[in-house]
Design a protein around this motif. Structure first.
Motif, PDB file in Angstrom:
ATOM      1  N   GLU A 189       1.056  -1.192  -0.110  1.00 55.85           N
ATOM      2  CA  GLU A 189       0.005   0.060   0.030  1.00 55.85           C
ATOM      3  C   GLU A 189       0.911   1.308  -0.016  1.00 55.85           C
ATOM      4  O   GLU A 189       0.557   2.089  -0.556  1.00 55.85           O
ATOM      5  CB  GLU A 189      -1.077  -0.136   1.040  1.00 55.85           C
ATOM      6  N   ASP A 190       2.067   1.224   0.697  1.00 60.83           N
ATOM      7  CA  ASP A 190       2.916   2.533   0.509  1.00 60.83           C
ATOM      8  C   ASP A 190       3.561   2.589  -0.686  1.00 60.83           C
ATOM      9  O   ASP A 190       3.695   3.723  -0.987  1.00 60.83           O
ATOM     10  CB  ASP A 190       4.063   2.169   1.717  1.00 60.83           C
ATOM     11  N   LEU A 191       3.858   1.657  -1.423  1.00 64.44           N
ATOM     12  CA  LEU A 191       4.651   1.627  -2.884  1.00 64.44           C
ATOM     13  C   LEU A 191       3.617   2.256  -3.568  1.00 64.44           C
ATOM     14  O   LEU A 191       3.674   3.045  -4.463  1.00 64.44           O
ATOM     15  CB  LEU A 191       4.966   0.415  -3.360  1.00 64.44           C
ATOM     16  N   ALA A 192       2.150   1.704  -3.588  1.00 67.53           N
ATOM     17  CA  ALA A 192       1.312   2.361  -4.345  1.00 67.53           C
ATOM     18  C   ALA A 192       0.937   3.821  -4.112  1.00 67.53           C
ATOM     19  O   ALA A 192       0.876   4.494  -5.074  1.00 67.53           O
ATOM     20  CB  ALA A 192      -0.149   1.619  -4.002  1.00 67.53           C
ATOM     21  N   ARG A 193       1.113   4.227  -2.813  1.00 67.06           N
ATOM     22  CA  ARG A 193       0.941   5.655  -2.641  1.00 67.06           C
ATOM     23  C   ARG A 193       1.948   6.610  -3.159  1.00 67.06           C
ATOM     24  O   ARG A 193       1.789   7.730  -3.575  1.00 67.06           O
ATOM     25  CB  ARG A 193       0.842   6.059  -1.181  1.00 67.06           C
ATOM     26  N   VAL A 194       3.267   5.870  -3.014  1.00 64.52           N
ATOM     27  CA  VAL A 194       4.431   6.583  -3.761  1.00 64.52           C
ATOM     28  C   VAL A 194       4.380   6.878  -5.131  1.00 64.52           C
ATOM     29  O   VAL A 194       4.597   7.872  -5.767  1.00 64.52           O
ATOM     30  CB  VAL A 194       5.915   5.857  -3.145  1.00 64.52           C
ATOM     31  N   THR A 195       3.941   5.660  -5.917  1.00 60.77           N
ATOM     32  CA  THR A 195       3.536   5.575  -7.055  1.00 60.77           C
ATOM     33  C   THR A 195       2.780   6.915  -7.528  1.00 60.77           C
ATOM     34  O   THR A 195       3.096   7.647  -8.541  1.00 60.77           O
ATOM     35  CB  THR A 195       2.942   4.546  -7.872  1.00 60.77           C
ATOM     36  N   ARG A 196       1.599   6.883  -7.048  1.00 60.79           N
ATOM     37  CA  ARG A 196       0.698   8.023  -7.459  1.00 60.79           C
ATOM     38  C   ARG A 196       1.024   9.419  -7.173  1.00 60.79           C
ATOM     39  O   ARG A 196       0.941  10.327  -7.841  1.00 60.79           O
ATOM     40  CB  ARG A 196      -0.400   7.872  -6.555  1.00 60.79           C
ATOM     41  N   PHE A 197       2.105   9.674  -5.931  1.00 59.74           N
ATOM     42  CA  PHE A 197       2.604  10.722  -5.468  1.00 59.74           C
ATOM     43  C   PHE A 197       3.539  11.019  -6.685  1.00 59.74           C
ATOM     44  O   PHE A 197       3.587  12.399  -7.137  1.00 59.74           O
ATOM     45  CB  PHE A 197       3.371  10.624  -4.112  1.00 59.74           C
ATOM     46  N   LEU A 198       4.302  10.260  -7.251  1.00 56.89           N
ATOM     47  CA  LEU A 198       5.443  10.632  -8.194  1.00 56.89           C
ATOM     48  C   LEU A 198       4.492  10.919  -9.566  1.00 56.89           C
ATOM     49  O   LEU A 198       5.185  11.709 -10.171  1.00 56.89           O
ATOM     50  CB  LEU A 198       6.258   9.487  -8.430  1.00 56.89           C
ATOM     51  N   LEU A 199       3.539  10.486  -9.632  1.00 58.13           N
ATOM     52  CA  LEU A 199       2.943  10.354 -10.914  1.00 58.13           C
ATOM     53  C   LEU A 199       2.098  11.906 -10.885  1.00 58.13           C
ATOM     54  O   LEU A 199       2.437  12.749 -12.151  1.00 58.13           O
ATOM     55  CB  LEU A 199       1.948   9.413 -11.386  1.00 58.13           C
ATOM     56  N   LYS A 200       1.606  12.284  -9.826  1.00 58.49           N
ATOM     57  CA  LYS A 200       1.073  13.537  -9.850  1.00 58.49           C
ATOM     58  C   LYS A 200       2.031  14.503  -9.880  1.00 58.49           C
ATOM     59  O   LYS A 200       1.818  15.736 -10.435  1.00 58.49           O
ATOM     60  CB  LYS A 200       0.367  13.597  -8.335  1.00 58.49           C
ATOM     61  N   LYS A 201       3.309  14.482  -9.457  1.00 61.69           N
ATOM     62  CA  LYS A 201       4.396  15.412  -9.322  1.00 61.69           C
ATOM     63  C   LYS A 201       5.029  15.379 -10.952  1.00 61.69           C
ATOM     64  O   LYS A 201       6.035  16.080 -11.091  1.00 61.69           O
ATOM     65  CB  LYS A 201       5.154  15.134  -8.425  1.00 61.69           C
ATOM     66  N   ASP A 202       4.584  14.670 -11.837  1.00 58.71           N
ATOM     67  CA  ASP A 202       5.075  14.445 -13.124  1.00 58.71           C
ATOM     68  C   ASP A 202       6.702  14.065 -13.136  1.00 58.71           C
ATOM     69  O   ASP A 202       7.670  14.511 -13.877  1.00 58.71           O
ATOM     70  CB  ASP A 202       4.971  15.763 -13.951  1.00 58.71           C
ATOM     71  N   CYS A 203       6.997  13.129 -12.013  1.00 58.37           N
ATOM     72  CA  CYS A 203       8.245  12.884 -12.091  1.00 58.37           C
ATOM     73  C   CYS A 203       8.646  11.542 -12.979  1.00 58.37           C
ATOM     74  O   CYS A 203       7.893  10.913 -13.610  1.00 58.37           O
ATOM     75  CB  CYS A 203       8.491  12.138 -10.919  1.00 58.37           C
ATOM     76  N   VAL A 204       9.817  11.781 -13.641  1.00 58.75           N
ATOM     77  CA  VAL A 204      10.298  10.819 -14.623  1.00 58.75           C
ATOM     78  C   VAL A 204      11.866  10.319 -14.234  1.00 58.75           C
ATOM     79  O   VAL A 204      12.435  10.962 -13.640  1.00 58.75           O
ATOM     80  CB  VAL A 204      10.460  11.621 -15.951  1.00 58.75           C
ATOM     81  N   GLY A 205      11.955   8.830 -14.582  1.00 56.05           N
ATOM     82  CA  GLY A 205      13.232   8.515 -14.186  1.00 56.05           C
ATOM     83  C   GLY A 205      13.172   7.407 -13.261  1.00 56.05           C
ATOM     84  O   GLY A 205      12.176   6.616 -13.139  1.00 56.05           O
ATOM     85  N   THR A 206      14.287   7.073 -12.595  1.00 52.63           N
ATOM     86  CA  THR A 206      14.420   6.046 -11.747  1.00 52.63           C
ATOM     87  C   THR A 206      14.593   6.575 -10.295  1.00 52.63           C
ATOM     88  O   THR A 206      15.246   7.039 -10.003  1.00 52.63           O
ATOM     89  CB  THR A 206      15.634   5.098 -12.058  1.00 52.63           C
ATOM     90  N   PHE A 207      13.626   5.439  -9.451  1.00 53.64           N
ATOM     91  CA  PHE A 207      13.584   5.815  -7.824  1.00 53.64           C
ATOM     92  C   PHE A 207      13.795   4.786  -7.214  1.00 53.64           C
ATOM     93  O   PHE A 207      13.285   3.807  -7.630  1.00 53.64           O
ATOM     94  CB  PHE A 207      12.336   6.503  -7.419  1.00 53.64           C
ATOM     95  N   HIS A 208      14.386   4.790  -6.023  1.00 52.77           N
ATOM     96  CA  HIS A 208      14.458   3.482  -5.127  1.00 52.77           C
ATOM     97  C   HIS A 208      13.204   3.935  -3.942  1.00 52.77           C
ATOM     98  O   HIS A 208      13.143   4.840  -3.452  1.00 52.77           O
ATOM     99  CB  HIS A 208      15.659   3.464  -4.370  1.00 52.77           C
ATOM    100  N   ALA A 209      12.358   2.758  -3.884  1.00 50.46           N
ATOM    101  CA  ALA A 209      11.487   2.927  -2.903  1.00 50.46           C
ATOM    102  C   ALA A 209      11.263   1.790  -2.232  1.00 50.46           C
ATOM    103  O   ALA A 209      10.766   0.648  -2.641  1.00 50.46           O
ATOM    104  CB  ALA A 209      10.054   3.312  -3.831  1.00 50.46           C
ATOM    105  N   VAL A 210      11.728   1.786  -0.897  1.00 46.71           N
ATOM    106  CA  VAL A 210      11.580   0.653  -0.231  1.00 46.71           C
ATOM    107  C   VAL A 210      11.479   1.047   1.498  1.00 46.71           C
ATOM    108  O   VAL A 210      11.585   2.380   1.830  1.00 46.71           O
ATOM    109  CB  VAL A 210      13.088  -0.204  -0.100  1.00 46.71           C
ATOM    110  N   GLY A 211      10.990  -0.069   2.380  1.00 44.25           N
ATOM    111  CA  GLY A 211      10.659   0.266   3.694  1.00 44.25           C
ATOM    112  C   GLY A 211      12.126   0.606   4.337  1.00 44.25           C
ATOM    113  O   GLY A 211      13.176   0.333   3.988  1.00 44.25           O
ATOM    114  N   PRO A 212      11.927   1.335   5.609  1.00 46.74           N
ATOM    115  CA  PRO A 212      13.340   1.841   6.272  1.00 46.74           C
ATOM    116  C   PRO A 212      14.029   0.841   6.786  1.00 46.74           C
ATOM    117  O   PRO A 212      14.938   1.088   7.203  1.00 46.74           O
ATOM    118  CB  PRO A 212      12.619   2.963   7.105  1.00 46.74           C
ATOM    119  N   ASP A 213      13.460  -0.542   7.160  1.00 50.55           N
ATOM    120  CA  ASP A 213      14.161  -1.366   7.990  1.00 50.55           C
ATOM    121  C   ASP A 213      15.065  -2.011   6.966  1.00 50.55           C
ATOM    122  O   ASP A 213      14.629  -2.610   6.042  1.00 50.55           O
ATOM    123  CB  ASP A 213      13.351  -2.149   8.701  1.00 50.55           C
TER     124      ASP A 213
END
Length: 291
Positions: A189-213
Motif C-alpha cells: 500500500e505504501d508503494l502504491a501511494r508513492v507511485t501516485r505521488f510521483l505521477l502527480k508530480k510528473d516525475c520521470v526516471g528511476t527511484f528507489h522505494a523501499v521500507g526503512p528497515d
C-alpha cells in the motif's frame, strides 16, 4: 497485474480518483481485460483497445527459482512486454510505470543509488534489468521505474513471504529461512501511494522505494511470528549455501532512497507497522471467509 498483491494495492489507491482499467493475466472478471505480457501482439492489441494515459506494469514473472529454468518466458514477460507498452505509449503521450527489484545489483557494503551500475545474479534479476533498459530507451521522457524490495501486503492468494510463512507455521510445519539474505521489506500500500505521488508530480526516471528497515530474512520471520502470535520455534535459520536454491541470490543489497525522500513523499512504514496492518487485514479476511 491487477490480480497480484501490488495490483490490488494500486487499484485501491488509484480507483477512487481515476477511471481505472484492470488487466489480468488469468481469469478476468466480466468487463475486465486479459493480457499476457509474453505475447507482444496481444499486449499491443489490449493497449490499442483501452488507450490508457498511464500504464502501471504490476504484472511480472517473479518466481525467482522458476525463472532459472524458464529464462526465455521470464525475459518475455519482464522485458519484452514492458518494451511493447513503452513503444505504444511514446507516440501517444502516455506514461509507463515499471516496477523493478533491488536484486538488479550485486552484493555491496554501501547503499546503492539509482545511477550505480547494475550486476544481477540470476535470470529474474537479469530480466528486470533488461526491462528497465528497454523502458528507458523506448520512452525516455515518460517512464517511471521504481526499484523496491521484499513486497508484502494484503493478498487473498497468500503468495507473499509473510502470509505463506504464517500459513506454514500455523499448519505445524518447520520452515527454513535464510539467515544471511538481507533486504528492506516494503508494504504494498505504501508503494502504491508513492507511485501516485510521483505521477502527480510528473516525475520521470528511476527511484528507489523501499521500507526503512534493513534486516535478515530470518529476523523478519521472527517478527512475523511475534506479530501473528505464532510459534517461532518452527523457524530454522539457515545459511543460503545450505538451502540449495536453484537461483543464486545476492546476500546484502541495500537501496539508498535519498532521491525519493528529498521530494517528501508519503512515508513507507517500518516492519512493525506494516506487519500490524497486515495482521489486522488477515483477521478481517478470515472473518469474511468464514461468513
Amino acid at each position: 497485474g491487477a490480480g497480484g498483491q501490488l495490483g490490488l494495492a494500486l487499484a485501491e489507491e488509484f480507483g477512487p480518483s481515476c477511471e481505472l482499467l484492470l488487466a489480468y493475466h488469468r481469469a478476468p472478471h466480466a468487463g475486465e481485460a486479459m493480457v499476457d505480457l509474453a505475447d507482444p501482439a496481444q499486449t499491443r492489441a489490449m493497449l490499442e483497445r483501452l488507450r490508457p494515459e498511464w500504464i502501471l506494469i504490476a504484472g511480472a514473472f517473479c518466481n525467482v527459482d522458476m525463472c532459472e529454468t524458464q529464462a526465455e518466458l521470464c525475459r518475455r514477460v519482464n522485458a519484452e512486454g514492458p518494451r511493447v507498452a513503452a513503444e505504444w505509449a511514446r507516440p501517444r503521450g502516455a506514461r509507463v510505470v515499471y516496477y523493478s527489484t533491488d536484486h538488479v545489483f550485486a552484493d555491496g557494503s554501501a547503499a546503492y543509488v539509482e545511477t550505480d551500475p547494475v550486476g544481477p545474479h540470476n535470470e529474474y534479476a537479469r530480466s528486470k534489468a533488461q526491462g528497465e533498459e528497454t523502458v528507458r530507451t523506448a520512452l525516455p521522457g515518460g517512464h517511471l521505474i521504481l526499484r523496491t524490495s521484499g513486497l508484502y501486503g494484503p493478498d487473498p492468494t497468500h503468495k507473499n513471504f509473510v502470509l505463506r510463512l504464517v500459513d506454514q507455521v500455523r499448519a505445524g510445519e518447520s520452515v527454513r529461512v535464510p539467515s544471511d539474505q538481507w533486504g528492506s521489506p516494503t508494504y504494498t500500500e505504501d508503494l502504491a501511494r508513492v507511485t501516485r505521488f510521483l505521477l502527480k508530480k510528473d516525475c520521470v526516471g528511476t527511484f528507489h522505494a523501499v521500507g526503512p528497515d534493513f534486516l535478515p530474512r530470518s529476523e523478519f520471520a521472527l517478527r512475523i511470528c511475534a506479530c501473528f502470535g505464532l510459534d517461532a520455534e518452527r523457524l530454522i535459520p539457515t545459511p543460503t549455501a545450505q538451502l540449495r536454491q536453484p537461483a543464486p541470490r545476492p546476500l546484502r543489497v541495500r537501496l539508498n532512497t535519498g532521491k525519493l525522500t528529498a521530494l517528501n513523499p508519503p512515508p513507507l512504514r517500518p516492519v512493525a507497522a506494516g506487519l500490524e496492518a497486515l495482521e489486522q487485514w488477515a483477521r478481517r479476511d478470515a472473518c469474511v471467509g468464514r461468513g
